[in-house]
Scaffold this motif. Sequence first.
Motif, PDB file in Angstrom:
ATOM      1  N   GLY A   1     -56.834 -29.651  -1.728  1.00  0.00           N
ATOM      2  CA  GLY A   1     -55.737 -29.459  -2.659  1.00  0.00           C
ATOM      3  C   GLY A   1     -54.511 -28.800  -2.063  1.00  0.00           C
ATOM      4  O   GLY A   1     -53.605 -28.388  -2.793  1.00  0.00           O
ATOM      5  N   ILE A   2     -54.456 -28.679  -0.734  1.00  0.00           N
ATOM      6  CA  ILE A   2     -53.280 -28.096  -0.076  1.00  0.00           C
ATOM      7  C   ILE A   2     -52.283 -29.225   0.167  1.00  0.00           C
ATOM      8  O   ILE A   2     -52.561 -30.135   0.955  1.00  0.00           O
TER       9      ILE A   2
ATOM     10  N   LEU B   1     -43.368 -20.687  -4.054  1.00  0.00           N
ATOM     11  CA  LEU B   1     -43.380 -20.373  -2.629  1.00  0.00           C
ATOM     12  C   LEU B   1     -43.693 -21.630  -1.822  1.00  0.00           C
ATOM     13  O   LEU B   1     -44.669 -22.330  -2.103  1.00  0.00           O
ATOM     14  N   GLY B   2     -42.845 -21.889  -0.843  1.00  0.00           N
ATOM     15  CA  GLY B   2     -43.123 -22.947   0.125  1.00  0.00           C
ATOM     16  C   GLY B   2     -43.104 -22.326   1.510  1.00  0.00           C
ATOM     17  O   GLY B   2     -42.057 -21.889   1.984  1.00  0.00           O
ATOM     18  N   TRP B   3     -44.269 -22.223   2.128  1.00  0.00           N
ATOM     19  CA  TRP B   3     -44.338 -21.594   3.457  1.00  0.00           C
ATOM     20  C   TRP B   3     -44.277 -22.654   4.555  1.00  0.00           C
ATOM     21  O   TRP B   3     -44.639 -23.802   4.352  1.00  0.00           O
TER      22      TRP B   3
ATOM     23  N   HIS C   1     -53.634 -20.964  -0.488  1.00  0.00           N
ATOM     24  CA  HIS C   1     -53.668 -22.173   0.334  1.00  0.00           C
ATOM     25  C   HIS C   1     -53.277 -21.879   1.784  1.00  0.00           C
ATOM     26  O   HIS C   1     -53.824 -22.483   2.711  1.00  0.00           O
ATOM     27  N   ASN C   2     -52.338 -20.969   1.987  1.00  0.00           N
ATOM     28  CA  ASN C   2     -51.972 -20.633   3.367  1.00  0.00           C
ATOM     29  C   ASN C   2     -53.111 -19.919   4.081  1.00  0.00           C
ATOM     30  O   ASN C   2     -53.402 -20.198   5.252  1.00  0.00           O
ATOM     31  N   MET C   3     -53.761 -18.987   3.388  1.00  0.00           N
ATOM     32  CA  MET C   3     -54.901 -18.295   3.994  1.00  0.00           C
ATOM     33  C   MET C   3     -56.024 -19.276   4.307  1.00  0.00           C
ATOM     34  O   MET C   3     -56.672 -19.204   5.362  1.00  0.00           O
TER      35      MET C   3
ATOM     36  N   PRO D   1     -59.007 -16.859 -12.280  1.00  0.00           N
ATOM     37  CA  PRO D   1     -59.045 -18.224 -12.836  1.00  0.00           C
ATOM     38  C   PRO D   1     -57.802 -19.048 -12.519  1.00  0.00           C
ATOM     39  O   PRO D   1     -57.831 -20.276 -12.627  1.00  0.00           O
ATOM     40  N   THR D   2     -56.697 -18.380 -12.133  1.00  0.00           N
ATOM     41  CA  THR D   2     -55.453 -19.115 -11.893  1.00  0.00           C
ATOM     42  C   THR D   2     -55.443 -19.830 -10.548  1.00  0.00           C
ATOM     43  O   THR D   2     -54.550 -20.632 -10.275  1.00  0.00           O
ATOM     44  N   SER D   3     -56.415 -19.523  -9.689  1.00  0.00           N
ATOM     45  CA  SER D   3     -56.525 -20.205  -8.401  1.00  0.00           C
ATOM     46  C   SER D   3     -57.843 -20.972  -8.397  1.00  0.00           C
ATOM     47  O   SER D   3     -58.915 -20.371  -8.476  1.00  0.00           O
TER      48      SER D   3
END
Length: 728
Positions: A277-278, A212-214, A307-309, A152-154
């Motif tokens: 939402g990215i 995290l900021g990729w 979001h990265n995936m 639920p957190t994503s």
Amino acid sequence: MENQRFQAVADASKKKPVSVMTPVERPSEYFAKKVFNRQKMYKYLPADVYSKLIDVIDNGAQLDRSIADEVAKGMKQWADENGVTHYTHWFQPLTEGTAEKHDSFVEHDGKGGMIEEFSGKLLVQQEPDASSFPSGGIRSTFEARGYSAWDPTSPVFIIDDTLCIPTIFISYTGEALDYKAPLLRALHAVNVAATDVCHYFYPDVKKVTCNLGWEQEYFLVDEDLYAARPDLILTGRTLMGHESAKNQQMDDHYFGTIPERVVAFMKDLEIQALELGIPVKTRHNEVAPNQFECAPIFEETNLAVDHNMLLMSLMKRVAHKHGFEVLLHEKPFDGINGSGKHNNWSLSTDTGILLHGTGKTPEDNLRFVVFIVETLMGVYRHNGLLKASIMDAGNAHRLGANEAPPAIISSFLGRTVSDVLKHIMQADKDALVITGKEGVQIDIPEIPDIMRDNTDRNRTSPFAFTGNRFEFRAVGSSANCASAQIVLNTAVAEALNDFKARVDKLIAEGEDKFAAILSVVRDDIKTCAPIHFDGNGYSDEWVEEAAKRGLDTEKSAPVIFDRYLDPETIKMFESTGVMKKNELEARNEVKWETYTKKIQIEARVLGDLSLNHIIPVATHYQSMIAKDVQNLMVIYGAEKGKKLSERIMNIIEQISERTAVIEENVEAMVEARKVANKIQNEREKAIAYHDTVETFFQPIRYQIDKLELVVADELWSLPKYRELLFVR
């Protein structure tokens, strides 16, 4: 037969930018348009259900299954309004990618017809076939049951006509078969540990979030040129190819004008990413030709990983639309920069404090020092494991050259922070804490605002402090960030737990709180000193020095994976509740097997191309110029003809010698593969592929690249580096 290479170059050269339909709304208005975020939850869910769900998301409350049907009902209403007909549990198995199985909403109505419905049961849990995904022996073919369970957190999102539900993936017996489950446990562990330590300074802190900021680096290659390179298609990298006369040596690509076709691709990608939402923010040319970067605003780590995936999958789809192939391999081209995915990592409290940022009071700055030092303690104790978390067959080619960090984990702190730690360690202990009428004063030199960039950068540092966060620069471009984040957050959680236990012991013995904190910090600064290195990570001297410091200097990927099964690693993961020993053993089996398969595929492709493309082209050219020699002899006679044909004879001789070496090495490589394939133990097989199979790659490539320089350009069938990197 027409040369596919020349046709590909001609077709690629004619391509124009694809038109991109720009939304009439501003980005802030269409952001998360396809995401069931809080705004949508508030609109489509009953008030009490919304409150319970937000409590789960924000506070980690247990999900009340009784609300699942109402949540599913609200999701489906929103999905229906967006033309959705299917749903899927979207998860991240140990394949490094994502997985999904699409089901429609239709069900029998019991009257011979169909109805559309989506229940809470379907939302919360599904049953994929666990035996068909990598499990490291946890699941066999006759033990197929596995479960995907809603996270639920994503937030749920829409791709085309499908409602995508982020989930964890576990076996029938409860072991994690994915990246998300242990990541969530690691984030919980660091939250609990960091919150406990925060209470020394801020009793009102209830939660610590990992951010995290990729930074996603990638190459774009025209799809027609890509289609003419079997090695790119099958392995993601070029196994041969002489460097272009011009590559990145002019330093003119980095931050240069973005090519028109690429701008159109980036624009299209950003629009679709924002709708999902990215929060993409940055786009630019990278150092190497046809290399680029995309980076978002930082987010909570679990969401950032998702979001990265999602973005990597989206990049591939959008690239096709624009006539490109996106290359996410860490080292697709030899001799120029590879691609990484820098992980900018930080911790923050629910009260708005960045724990790796400086403050305005002595207590704030002591907190800053504590979290810097304990992060270093985690990295130092598990430096080999951190390297294992980012290591694979692809990243092994990238590390240690062309601006990528070396395969030795160390941390750059910069002069300011280094001076602070040095002062604390060397100063008289009793002088550091002074109790006066105005309260406790801690004699730590005033720490300037690190955001002023008062220290230089070190691009050879794998784990660099960059102002209010650490940048883990060793992560590879194709990797799931979760692998590194699981290890990093668990290691820091363990360090913080150990720190607190020692401080509490001193306090219980009657020592002042701040004196106890400083005492433990001083010990830890000394203990983790070997991980601190601000010098040149590429130098041979550093490799020797790192070994003397006790840091892991191993370069063989299969051997590096051993760090996951070290006793201290198992203890760390089990004590924090992140993973059990059998889960670690299973993951290593997958890592070894995956490594073997990647090298095996590369070896087969290299052998096939050598025998079926390179040698036939080279010998065909050799036959052509041999006729030139004969003609010279006929025209000028033996003596003068011999003199005039010396250069041609030299080329003929070169081709014979080089093709013979290629054939000899390919045959030996095939034999080495056969021997390695008979090994049953996955670890030993992976080591054999590294030590006895991969070692043939460079000698074969060297000869092929030399042939590329002498064989007539019109005959060479594989697109060259100058075309792959500069035709846009």
